[in-house]
Design a protein around this motif. Structure first.
Motif, PDB file in Angstrom:
ATOM      1  N   SER A   1       0.821  -1.216   0.000  1.00 35.56           N
ATOM      2  CA  SER A   1       0.000   0.000   0.000  1.00 35.56           C
ATOM      3  C   SER A   1       0.857   1.270   0.000  1.00 35.56           C
ATOM      4  O   SER A   1       0.457   2.293  -0.540  1.00 35.56           O
ATOM      5  N   PHE A   2       2.051   1.199   0.601  1.00 34.04           N
ATOM      6  CA  PHE A   2       2.898   2.394   0.683  1.00 34.04           C
ATOM      7  C   PHE A   2       4.168   2.292  -0.144  1.00 34.04           C
ATOM      8  O   PHE A   2       4.807   3.289  -0.417  1.00 34.04           O
ATOM      9  N   ALA A   3       4.545   1.071  -0.499  1.00 33.48           N
ATOM     10  CA  ALA A   3       5.871   0.897  -1.086  1.00 33.48           C
ATOM     11  C   ALA A   3       5.874  -0.043  -2.288  1.00 33.48           C
ATOM     12  O   ALA A   3       4.997  -0.879  -2.443  1.00 33.48           O
ATOM     13  N   VAL A   4       6.895   0.148  -3.125  1.00 34.02           N
ATOM     14  CA  VAL A   4       7.169  -0.774  -4.233  1.00 34.02           C
ATOM     15  C   VAL A   4       8.588  -1.286  -4.022  1.00 34.02           C
ATOM     16  O   VAL A   4       9.491  -0.519  -3.694  1.00 34.02           O
ATOM     17  N   VAL A   5       8.783  -2.596  -4.180  1.00 33.34           N
ATOM     18  CA  VAL A   5      10.122  -3.164  -4.004  1.00 33.34           C
ATOM     19  C   VAL A   5      10.694  -3.534  -5.377  1.00 33.34           C
ATOM     20  O   VAL A   5      10.064  -4.264  -6.144  1.00 33.34           O
ATOM     21  N   HIS A   6      11.860  -2.987  -5.667  1.00 31.26           N
ATOM     22  CA  HIS A   6      12.552  -3.250  -6.936  1.00 31.26           C
ATOM     23  C   HIS A   6      13.789  -4.100  -6.687  1.00 31.26           C
ATOM     24  O   HIS A   6      14.439  -3.974  -5.652  1.00 31.26           O
ATOM     25  N   LYS A   7      14.119  -4.904  -7.678  1.00 34.19           N
ATOM     26  CA  LYS A   7      15.451  -5.515  -7.694  1.00 34.19           C
ATOM     27  C   LYS A   7      16.366  -4.452  -8.305  1.00 34.19           C
ATOM     28  O   LYS A   7      15.999  -3.811  -9.296  1.00 34.19           O
ATOM     29  N   CYS A   8      17.520  -4.214  -7.696  1.00 31.68           N
ATOM     30  CA  CYS A   8      18.454  -3.204  -8.201  1.00 31.68           C
ATOM     31  C   CYS A   8      19.867  -3.774  -8.246  1.00 31.68           C
ATOM     32  O   CYS A   8      20.180  -4.744  -7.545  1.00 31.68           O
ATOM     33  N   ILE A   9      20.703  -3.162  -9.067  1.00 31.34           N
ATOM     34  CA  ILE A   9      22.109  -3.574  -9.192  1.00 31.34           C
ATOM     35  C   ILE A   9      22.986  -2.422  -8.711  1.00 31.34           C
ATOM     36  O   ILE A   9      22.854  -1.289  -9.175  1.00 31.34           O
ATOM     37  N   ARG A  10      23.867  -2.740  -7.767  1.00 26.48           N
ATOM     38  CA  ARG A  10      24.813  -1.723  -7.290  1.00 26.48           C
ATOM     39  C   ARG A  10      25.883  -1.534  -8.371  1.00 26.48           C
ATOM     40  O   ARG A  10      26.564  -2.490  -8.744  1.00 26.48           O
ATOM     41  N   LYS A  11      26.025  -0.332  -8.892  1.00 28.97           N
ATOM     42  CA  LYS A  11      26.930  -0.068 -10.024  1.00 28.97           C
ATOM     43  C   LYS A  11      28.389  -0.379  -9.688  1.00 28.97           C
ATOM     44  O   LYS A  11      29.153  -0.846 -10.533  1.00 28.97           O
ATOM     45  N   GLU A  12      28.759  -0.117  -8.481  1.00 27.72           N
ATOM     46  CA  GLU A  12      30.146  -0.277  -8.039  1.00 27.72           C
ATOM     47  C   GLU A  12      30.660  -1.707  -8.196  1.00 27.72           C
ATOM     48  O   GLU A  12      31.791  -1.929  -8.629  1.00 27.72           O
ATOM     49  N   ASN A  13      29.802  -2.703  -7.853  1.00 26.52           N
ATOM     50  CA  ASN A  13      30.295  -4.089  -7.860  1.00 26.52           C
ATOM     51  C   ASN A  13      29.297  -5.105  -8.433  1.00 26.52           C
ATOM     52  O   ASN A  13      29.481  -6.318  -8.282  1.00 26.52           O
TER      53      ASN A  13
END
Length: 317
Positions: A25-37
């Protein structure tokens, strides 16, 4: 809060956003990639425009808690990004699925499997309590596995309703109906013991495939919970050991002072002395499959009740 934990720069400088993993209801969860590693993480994105003042405070509390928690059976939050319109929580990516989704895929299931699930959860909750943190929303949906591997670690997630307490009693009515402790419903103030009640409910479901308290309406459900009315019906409970039943009885005590704490749970014969049977429970596994299918179907209905709505239900019982 630590400086390296709390960031005010644009998150997209550090992370590349990938697919959506889930929405609430308040949030969306994304898969993300850390650019550094190239590390894969989960990022919970909260739109500030949707937050009321109480929600904002709850979010701040959750971040304070997550910044200080470090336990092998609790999902790690590595940092947060606070931008003008959105708030981002960078979390450990859990790819192994929810507890019940995982169990229903098994071919073989026994009390030992249920015991192996409960033990690390109790250990993690004990850790939280020692830090002065009550979770207040333990349920199967908040128990996740790190990966699809058979020996993956189970972890507690979602500290959105967690609270740091010192000596005062908590009074906020919150939680998910089937897993709520009776003292929360009484509205008289409560302690850390509410988390052990929820663990008792989870263990009950793990062993038979249905909850100890079930009614068509929340009003009837709450009345049952407050009386602590539950049974071990035959034939479903016939193959389950007396030791398992004894532990559940001691967790589902209406009086929180009589309810087992972490030390008592971990020293109970069913957990400590290998009391949990390794005998296959085909009927429990089938019941769990049916329960899980219904649970997923009715997920929206069983979502966490907003504090105000739950208060309203309690006050107008």
């Amino acid at each position: 809060m630590q400086n390296d934990f709390y960031k005010t720069k644009n998150i997209k400088e550090d992370f590349k956003f990938d697919k959506v993993l889930g929405e609430g209801s308040f949030a969306v969860v994304h898969k993300c990639i850390r650019k550094e590693n190239n590390e894969e993480v989960a990022v919970k994105v909260i739109d500030k425009a949707n937050l009321e003042h109480d929600d904002q405070l709850a979010l701040e509390t959750e971040c304070e808690i997550m910044a200080n928690i470090d336990h092998p059976n609790i999902v790690k939050c590595t940092c947060v990004y606070d931008e003008k319109s959105k708030f981002y929580m960078v979390m450990e990516l859990m790819t192994g699925g929810e507890l019940f989704d995982r169990i229903v895929e098994k071919e073989f299931y026994s009390e030992k499997e249920a015991c192996d699930v409960i033990k690390p959860i109790v250990d993690a909750i004990n850790y939280c309590h020692k830090m002065g943190i009550a979770h207040r929303d333990l349920k199967p949906e908040n128990l996740l596995y790190t990966s699809p591997d058979p020996d993956a670690t189970i972890k507690i997630s979602d500290f959105g309703l967690a609270k740091v307490i010192s000596d005062e009693l908590m009074t906020t009515a919150c939680g998910t109906p089937s897993y709520i402790a009776p003292e929360i419903l009484e509205g008289k103030g409560y302690t850390f013991a509410v988390d052990y009640w929820s663990i008792g409910v989870i263990l009950y479901v793990l062993l038979c495939g249905f909850p100890p308290f079930y009614e068509d309406t929340n009003e009837k459900l709450f009345a049952m919970i407050k009386k602590g009315q539950f049974e071990f019906p035959s034939p479903q409970w016939d193959p389950i050991s007396n030791q398992a039943k004894d532990l559940i009885k001691n967790l589902l005590k209406v009086d929180p002072k009589q309810r087992y704490n972490a030390e008592q749970i971990l020293n109970h014969a069913w957990i400590k002395d290998g009391g949990a049977s390794r005998k296959h429970l085909p009927d429990s596994l089938e019941a769990l499959r049916q329960f899980n299918a219904r649970r997923r179907l009715r997920r929206a209905q069983f979502s966490v009740l907003a504090t105000t709505r739950l208060k309203h239900l309690i006050m107008n019982k």
